[in-house]
Design a protein around this motif. Structure first.
Motif, PDB file in Angstrom:
ATOM      1  N   ALA A 223       0.833  -1.206   0.000  1.00 19.50           N
ATOM      2  CA  ALA A 223       0.000   0.000   0.000  1.00 19.50           C
ATOM      3  C   ALA A 223       0.870   1.260   0.000  1.00 19.50           C
ATOM      4  N   LEU A 224       1.943   1.262   0.782  1.00 15.05           N
ATOM      5  CA  LEU A 224       2.834   2.419   0.817  1.00 15.05           C
ATOM      6  C   LEU A 224       3.532   2.623  -0.522  1.00 15.05           C
ATOM      7  N   LEU A 225       3.993   1.538  -1.121  1.00 17.85           N
ATOM      8  CA  LEU A 225       4.691   1.650  -2.407  1.00 17.85           C
ATOM      9  C   LEU A 225       3.745   2.099  -3.524  1.00 17.85           C
ATOM     10  N   ILE A 226       2.530   1.553  -3.535  1.00 16.64           N
ATOM     11  CA  ILE A 226       1.572   1.927  -4.577  1.00 16.64           C
ATOM     12  C   ILE A 226       1.068   3.352  -4.359  1.00 16.64           C
ATOM     13  N   LEU A 227       0.914   3.757  -3.105  1.00 18.42           N
ATOM     14  CA  LEU A 227       0.542   5.134  -2.815  1.00 18.42           C
ATOM     15  C   LEU A 227       1.550   6.095  -3.432  1.00 18.42           C
ATOM     16  N   TYR A 228       2.824   5.771  -3.318  1.00 20.53           N
ATOM     17  CA  TYR A 228       3.849   6.626  -3.918  1.00 20.53           C
ATOM     18  C   TYR A 228       3.859   6.500  -5.437  1.00 20.53           C
ATOM     19  N   ALA A 229       3.793   5.260  -5.938  1.00 21.72           N
ATOM     20  CA  ALA A 229       3.862   5.051  -7.387  1.00 21.72           C
ATOM     21  C   ALA A 229       2.710   5.742  -8.106  1.00 21.72           C
ATOM     22  N   ALA A 230       1.521   5.749  -7.500  1.00 23.50           N
ATOM     23  CA  ALA A 230       0.359   6.373  -8.141  1.00 23.50           C
ATOM     24  C   ALA A 230       0.509   7.880  -8.285  1.00 23.50           C
ATOM     25  N   GLY A 231       1.352   8.487  -7.448  1.00 24.08           N
ATOM     26  CA  GLY A 231       1.568   9.929  -7.531  1.00 24.08           C
ATOM     27  C   GLY A 231       2.922  10.310  -8.086  1.00 24.08           C
ATOM     28  N   ASN A 232       3.748   9.325  -8.422  1.00 22.84           N
ATOM     29  CA  ASN A 232       5.071   9.606  -8.977  1.00 22.84           C
ATOM     30  C   ASN A 232       4.956  10.135 -10.405  1.00 22.84           C
ATOM     31  N   TYR A 233       5.671  11.211 -10.714  1.00 18.94           N
ATOM     32  CA  TYR A 233       5.551  11.849 -12.027  1.00 18.94           C
ATOM     33  C   TYR A 233       5.920  10.898 -13.156  1.00 18.94           C
ATOM     34  N   PHE A 234       6.984  10.155 -12.990  1.00 18.77           N
ATOM     35  CA  PHE A 234       7.430   9.228 -14.028  1.00 18.77           C
ATOM     36  C   PHE A 234       6.357   8.185 -14.322  1.00 18.77           C
ATOM     37  N   PHE A 262       4.967  17.152  -6.626  1.00 19.10           N
ATOM     38  CA  PHE A 262       4.855  17.311  -5.177  1.00 19.10           C
ATOM     39  C   PHE A 262       4.862  15.956  -4.455  1.00 19.10           C
ATOM     40  N   PRO A 263       3.961  15.013  -4.802  1.00 19.90           N
ATOM     41  CA  PRO A 263       4.052  13.702  -4.141  1.00 19.90           C
ATOM     42  C   PRO A 263       5.343  12.958  -4.478  1.00 19.90           C
ATOM     43  N   THR A 264       5.900  13.193  -5.675  1.00 21.18           N
ATOM     44  CA  THR A 264       7.150  12.534  -6.038  1.00 21.18           C
ATOM     45  C   THR A 264       8.255  12.870  -5.048  1.00 21.18           C
ATOM     46  N   VAL A 265       8.297  14.118  -4.624  1.00 26.85           N
ATOM     47  CA  VAL A 265       9.366  14.568  -3.731  1.00 26.85           C
ATOM     48  C   VAL A 265       8.967  14.478  -2.259  1.00 26.85           C
ATOM     49  N   ALA A 292      15.535   6.790  -3.528  1.00 29.72           N
ATOM     50  CA  ALA A 292      16.142   6.408  -4.808  1.00 29.72           C
ATOM     51  C   ALA A 292      15.185   6.671  -5.967  1.00 29.72           C
ATOM     52  N   ALA A 293      13.864   6.516  -5.723  1.00 29.82           N
ATOM     53  CA  ALA A 293      12.884   6.791  -6.776  1.00 29.82           C
ATOM     54  C   ALA A 293      12.859   8.276  -7.132  1.00 29.82           C
ATOM     55  N   ILE A 294      13.057   9.129  -6.138  1.00 32.80           N
ATOM     56  CA  ILE A 294      13.128  10.572  -6.422  1.00 32.80           C
ATOM     57  C   ILE A 294      14.315  10.861  -7.337  1.00 32.80           C
ATOM     58  N   ILE A 295      15.467  10.307  -6.970  1.00 30.85           N
ATOM     59  CA  ILE A 295      16.674  10.546  -7.761  1.00 30.85           C
ATOM     60  C   ILE A 295      16.501  10.014  -9.179  1.00 30.85           C
ATOM     61  N   PHE A 296      15.915   8.827  -9.317  1.00 33.69           N
ATOM     62  CA  PHE A 296      15.716   8.246 -10.641  1.00 33.69           C
ATOM     63  C   PHE A 296      14.788   9.113 -11.487  1.00 33.69           C
ATOM     64  N   THR A 297      13.698   9.598 -10.875  1.00 31.40           N
ATOM     65  CA  THR A 297      12.740  10.407 -11.624  1.00 31.40           C
ATOM     66  C   THR A 297      13.374  11.694 -12.120  1.00 31.40           C
ATOM     67  N   PHE A 298      14.119  12.373 -11.239  1.00 35.68           N
ATOM     68  CA  PHE A 298      14.793  13.599 -11.660  1.00 35.68           C
ATOM     69  C   PHE A 298      15.834  13.291 -12.732  1.00 35.68           C
ATOM     70  N   ARG A 299      16.582  12.217 -12.521  1.00 35.22           N
ATOM     71  CA  ARG A 299      17.661  11.888 -13.464  1.00 35.22           C
ATOM     72  C   ARG A 299      17.100  11.516 -14.837  1.00 35.22           C
ATOM     73  N   TYR A 300      15.894  10.954 -14.872  1.00 33.11           N
ATOM     74  CA  TYR A 300      15.302  10.527 -16.137  1.00 33.11           C
ATOM     75  C   TYR A 300      14.919  11.713 -17.013  1.00 33.11           C
ATOM     76  N   TYR A 301      14.472  12.801 -16.369  1.00 34.61           N
ATOM     77  CA  TYR A 301      13.982  13.943 -17.144  1.00 34.61           C
ATOM     78  C   TYR A 301      14.970  15.113 -17.164  1.00 34.61           C
ATOM     79  N   TYR A 302      15.849  15.193 -16.185  1.00 33.88           N
ATOM     80  CA  TYR A 302      16.807  16.300 -16.120  1.00 33.88           C
ATOM     81  C   TYR A 302      18.208  15.719 -15.957  1.00 33.88           C
TER      82      TYR A 302
END
Length: 389
Positions: A223-234, A262-265, A292-302
């Motif tokens: 539930a915690l992981l999906i809560l984050y994944a559902a709001g992750n920008y990537f 916002f939820p991503t970070v 690590a997901a925050i870093i990956f998301t930023f690194r993917y787009y910037y």
């Protein structure tokens, strides 16, 4: 509701608490052996290698039996085969109940194989009987037996499967309603994950749910992981672009995409803060992993730096932070310590791969609060018994 003998399960919980107490040197070997004799467990649960062998052997035998069973269907039509498959699935469930009731099978590999084959048979039968089954229909077919098996057998994997099927039902049930439904879908999934997490967290310590502790743990993690994944920008951008055919070009964002930064970070930071505040190891470790997901998301787009340099800098920062935290928590402060916990079950609580493998072939319930075995007057809070023991 639970299929296994409750007395044996309670005795198993007591023996596990005794093993933990002995590991922490709270009781002597004589006391431990006395508890082992006083609380026998009438369940068949062999070692991991035999469980794997029995799982594979049961799968082979059931498959051969299914092939022979289909010989009874002379017509050979898809609907006829589907009906025979459904009947065979019911027979498998009857065999499962028989193995548990009469052979005392408890995470022996046989019962696990029958569980999975039964669900597979139900889904396969539906696809053969009906010309086309939608994704939401498949999810419903999986959710109903998985939820029942969760309640009946206390199987954590079945609980996770039911939760995932519920999310799929909501996703494919709401998105066809229009563009507004597609827009609010990430927030709907986040809300559903949060509600499930709170419900499980609030009731997981209930004594009546003592046989479902591993189920609650795994569902909370998911539930915690999906809560984050559902709001992750990537995740939102790529899934929306793929499933809704948005045809986004490189650099283009989904509508109101900035909202999902916002939820991503913030969500990992909230997890870490609440984990520290509540001393909740699941929240804390989930937050640390999702950094690590925050870093990956930023690194993917910037692309601020080459991948090798970014990884080196990130690794160096984490090593430095870990070093200073370790020094700060020696000795323990504010209820936290860098040392390994005395409880070996707690030490591996969030090793998800180990939890899944162990659950598939052997479930070890955690004793809840309420009526439980009292090992004495030790008052140590994790550092051993004091002189009052």
């Amino acid at each position: 509701m639970i299929a296994y003998n409750r007395t044996s399960l309670d005795n198993l919980l007591i023996k596990e608490e005794a093993a933990d107490a002995f590991h922490q040197q709270l009781i002597s070997i004589e006391e431990y052996n006395a508890i082992e004799k006083a609380y026998p467990v009438d369940l068949y649960s062999p070692n991991i290698f035999i469980r794997i062998g029995l799982f594979l052997l049961t799968t082979v035998i059931v498959s051969m039996g299914y092939a022979f069973f289909l010989l009874l269907e002379i017509a050979g039509s898809e609907k006829g085969i589907g009906i025979m498959t459904f009947v065979y699935s019911l027979l498998l469930y009857g065999a499962l109940e028989f193995m548990i009731r009469n052979k005392k099978s408890y995470r022996s590999g046989i019962d696990d194989a029958l569980l999975w084959l039964c669900i597979g048979g139900i889904v396969g039968a539906a696809n053969l009987i009906f010309s086309s089954v939608s994704v939401a229909g498949h999810a419903v077919l999986i959710f109903i037996p998985a939820f029942y098996f969760l309640l009946r057998f206390g199987n954590a994997i079945m609980g996770a499967l039911a939760f995932m099927a519920l999310l799929v039902i909501v996703f494919y049930g709401v998105t066809p309603l229009g563009n507004i439904a597609k827009t609010i879908m990430p927030f709907l999934l986040m809300a559903l994950s949060f509600i499930v997490y709170r419900l499980v967290k609030n009731y997981s310590n209930n004594y009546r749910l003592r046989y479902y502790q591993h189920c609650c743990t795994l569902i909370k993690i998911l539930a915690l992981l999906i809560l984050y994944a559902a709001g992750n920008y990537f995740v939102v951008r790529e899934v929306s672009n793929s499933l809704f055919d948005l045809q986004l070009k490189e650099g283009e964002s989904v509508p109101y995409g900035w909202v999902f930064w916002f939820p991503t970070v913030l969500l990992p930071a909230i997890y870490i803060f609440r984990g520290i505040q509540k001393k909740d190891v699941i929240l804390l470790r989930a937050g640390l992993i999702l950094v690590a997901a925050i870093i990956f998301t930023f690194r993917y787009y910037y692309h601020l730096a080459p991948l090798e340099i970014a990884m080196s800098i990130g690794g160096t920062i984490m090593i430095v932070i870990a070093y200073f935290i370790t020094k700060y928590l020696t000795p323990p402060k504010h209820g936290f310590t860098h040392a390994e916990p005395n409880d070996p079950a707690l030490a591996g609580l969030l090793q998800v791969e180990s939890l899944i493998v162990a659950q598939t072939f052997h479930q070890t319930p955690t004793h809840g609060t309420g009526k439980h075995f009292d090992f004495g007057g030790g008052s140590g809070g994790g550092a051993g018994a004091t002189d009052s023991f």
